[in-house]
Write a protein that holds these residues in place. Sequence first.
Motif, PDB file in Angstrom:
ATOM      1  N   MET A 129      43.371  18.568  46.027  1.00 53.93           N
ATOM      2  CA  MET A 129      42.302  18.692  45.044  1.00 53.93           C
ATOM      3  C   MET A 129      41.525  19.989  45.226  1.00 53.93           C
ATOM      4  N   ALA A 130      41.444  20.480  46.440  1.00 54.54           N
ATOM      5  CA  ALA A 130      40.795  21.779  46.651  1.00 54.54           C
ATOM      6  C   ALA A 130      41.533  22.857  45.868  1.00 54.54           C
ATOM      7  N   LYS A 131      42.877  22.773  45.858  1.00 58.12           N
ATOM      8  CA  LYS A 131      43.676  23.742  45.095  1.00 58.12           C
ATOM      9  C   LYS A 131      43.456  23.573  43.593  1.00 58.12           C
ATOM     10  N   GLU A 132      43.372  22.321  43.135  1.00 58.74           N
ATOM     11  CA  GLU A 132      43.161  22.065  41.713  1.00 58.74           C
ATOM     12  C   GLU A 132      41.772  22.533  41.265  1.00 58.74           C
ATOM     13  N   LEU A 133      40.770  22.299  42.106  1.00 62.18           N
ATOM     14  CA  LEU A 133      39.420  22.757  41.781  1.00 62.18           C
ATOM     15  C   LEU A 133      39.355  24.276  41.746  1.00 62.18           C
ATOM     16  N   ARG A 134      40.107  24.902  42.633  1.00 65.00           N
ATOM     17  CA  ARG A 134      40.160  26.374  42.634  1.00 65.00           C
ATOM     18  C   ARG A 134      40.655  26.889  41.280  1.00 65.00           C
ATOM     19  N   LYS A 135      41.695  26.263  40.738  1.00 65.16           N
ATOM     20  CA  LYS A 135      42.235  26.684  39.446  1.00 65.16           C
ATOM     21  C   LYS A 135      41.187  26.536  38.345  1.00 65.16           C
ATOM     22  N   LYS A 136      40.440  25.426  38.385  1.00 67.29           N
ATOM     23  CA  LYS A 136      39.415  25.205  37.372  1.00 67.29           C
ATOM     24  C   LYS A 136      38.310  26.251  37.460  1.00 67.29           C
ATOM     25  N   ILE A 137      37.896  26.581  38.675  1.00 69.49           N
ATOM     26  CA  ILE A 137      36.836  27.578  38.853  1.00 69.49           C
ATOM     27  C   ILE A 137      37.309  28.941  38.377  1.00 69.49           C
ATOM     28  N   GLN A 138      38.542  29.298  38.741  1.00 66.21           N
ATOM     29  CA  GLN A 138      39.083  30.597  38.338  1.00 66.21           C
ATOM     30  C   GLN A 138      39.175  30.721  36.815  1.00 66.21           C
ATOM     31  N   SER A 139      39.448  29.611  36.132  1.00 73.17           N
ATOM     32  CA  SER A 139      39.554  29.655  34.668  1.00 73.17           C
ATOM     33  C   SER A 139      38.194  29.681  33.995  1.00 73.17           C
ATOM     34  N   THR A 140      37.143  29.293  34.731  1.00 75.67           N
ATOM     35  CA  THR A 140      35.796  29.208  34.150  1.00 75.67           C
ATOM     36  C   THR A 140      35.026  30.520  34.266  1.00 75.67           C
ATOM     37  N   ILE A 141      35.146  31.198  35.405  1.00 74.41           N
ATOM     38  CA  ILE A 141      34.392  32.440  35.634  1.00 74.41           C
ATOM     39  C   ILE A 141      35.066  33.592  34.891  1.00 74.41           C
ATOM     40  N   SER A 142      34.308  34.281  34.068  1.00 72.28           N
ATOM     41  CA  SER A 142      34.846  35.345  33.221  1.00 72.28           C
ATOM     42  C   SER A 142      34.595  36.722  33.823  1.00 72.28           C
ATOM     43  N   SER A 143      35.254  37.717  33.250  1.00 73.58           N
ATOM     44  CA  SER A 143      35.029  39.104  33.676  1.00 73.58           C
ATOM     45  C   SER A 143      33.590  39.521  33.377  1.00 73.58           C
ATOM     46  N   LYS A 144      33.011  38.959  32.325  1.00 71.81           N
ATOM     47  CA  LYS A 144      31.611  39.249  31.995  1.00 71.81           C
ATOM     48  C   LYS A 144      30.687  38.763  33.117  1.00 71.81           C
ATOM     49  N   ASP A 145      30.977  37.601  33.683  1.00 73.51           N
ATOM     50  CA  ASP A 145      30.172  37.087  34.791  1.00 73.51           C
ATOM     51  C   ASP A 145      30.183  38.058  35.973  1.00 73.51           C
ATOM     52  N   ILE A 146      31.342  38.613  36.258  1.00 68.96           N
ATOM     53  CA  ILE A 146      31.463  39.554  37.382  1.00 68.96           C
ATOM     54  C   ILE A 146      30.669  40.825  37.092  1.00 68.96           C
ATOM     55  N   LEU A 147      30.744  41.322  35.858  1.00 71.03           N
ATOM     56  CA  LEU A 147      29.961  42.501  35.484  1.00 71.03           C
ATOM     57  C   LEU A 147      28.468  42.206  35.554  1.00 71.03           C
ATOM     58  N   GLU A 148      28.096  40.985  35.193  1.00 72.77           N
ATOM     59  CA  GLU A 148      26.683  40.595  35.245  1.00 72.77           C
ATOM     60  C   GLU A 148      26.164  40.646  36.683  1.00 72.77           C
ATOM     61  N   ILE A 149      26.982  40.247  37.630  1.00 71.89           N
ATOM     62  CA  ILE A 149      26.581  40.308  39.040  1.00 71.89           C
ATOM     63  C   ILE A 149      26.319  41.750  39.451  1.00 71.89           C
ATOM     64  N   GLN A 150      27.225  42.641  39.039  1.00 75.25           N
ATOM     65  CA  GLN A 150      27.047  44.052  39.379  1.00 75.25           C
ATOM     66  C   GLN A 150      25.787  44.625  38.736  1.00 75.25           C
ATOM     67  N   LEU A 151      25.541  44.233  37.485  1.00 74.68           N
ATOM     68  CA  LEU A 151      24.357  44.738  36.792  1.00 74.68           C
ATOM     69  C   LEU A 151      23.076  44.183  37.414  1.00 74.68           C
TER      70      LEU A 151
END
Length: 205
Positions: A129-151
Amino acid sequence: MGLTSVFLEVKDKNVFILGTGEVATRRANRFLDKGSNVILAGDFISEELLDKGAILEDLSNVDKLVKWCDIVILASGDKDLSDYVSKISEGKLVNRADCPDEGNLVIPSSFFIGDVEISLFTGGKSPLMAKELRKKIQSTISSKDILEIQLQDYCRNLLKNKIPNQKDRKNKLYDILKDDKVNMLLEESKLDEAKVYVEGLIENI
């Protein structure tokens, strides 16, 4: 157990890994990539580990290696030997890949999305389930979220020179987070333009 999640500074720490199999190799790579000094005890290690600075020692040296290290990782199929090393490792941080409940350090499943490191731990109940949850998290976080962190990091540094009060800085960061133009620029991956825009907002404070 009284486990809590933390991030531990391991640069220049001495890590002894009992075992040289798949799990031991994964653990070794993880600590080597963070600047630790790593010695494994077992039969064979890969050229990749050797190139990263790992050292291979004979199993007869485990007592000496326990004294040398800050962190002990038990990833051997030899339970009797693992039990012995665990017993002589009192006062050390000990991760038992075979019996997590018998150690005092858990190394969870961990992965990066941009600059964000995410760790998952199910209490040993379900690695699947840790692996399955990882897939869900990876599909939820967008490239925009990563840029927002940098900004946000960029804005925090600018605001430290303008607003001395931490609570007031937090409120301003929240305003920037919700700003329509900021969100439009980040949706279009225009981080540099977003930085210029928020510089103007902060300059006018």
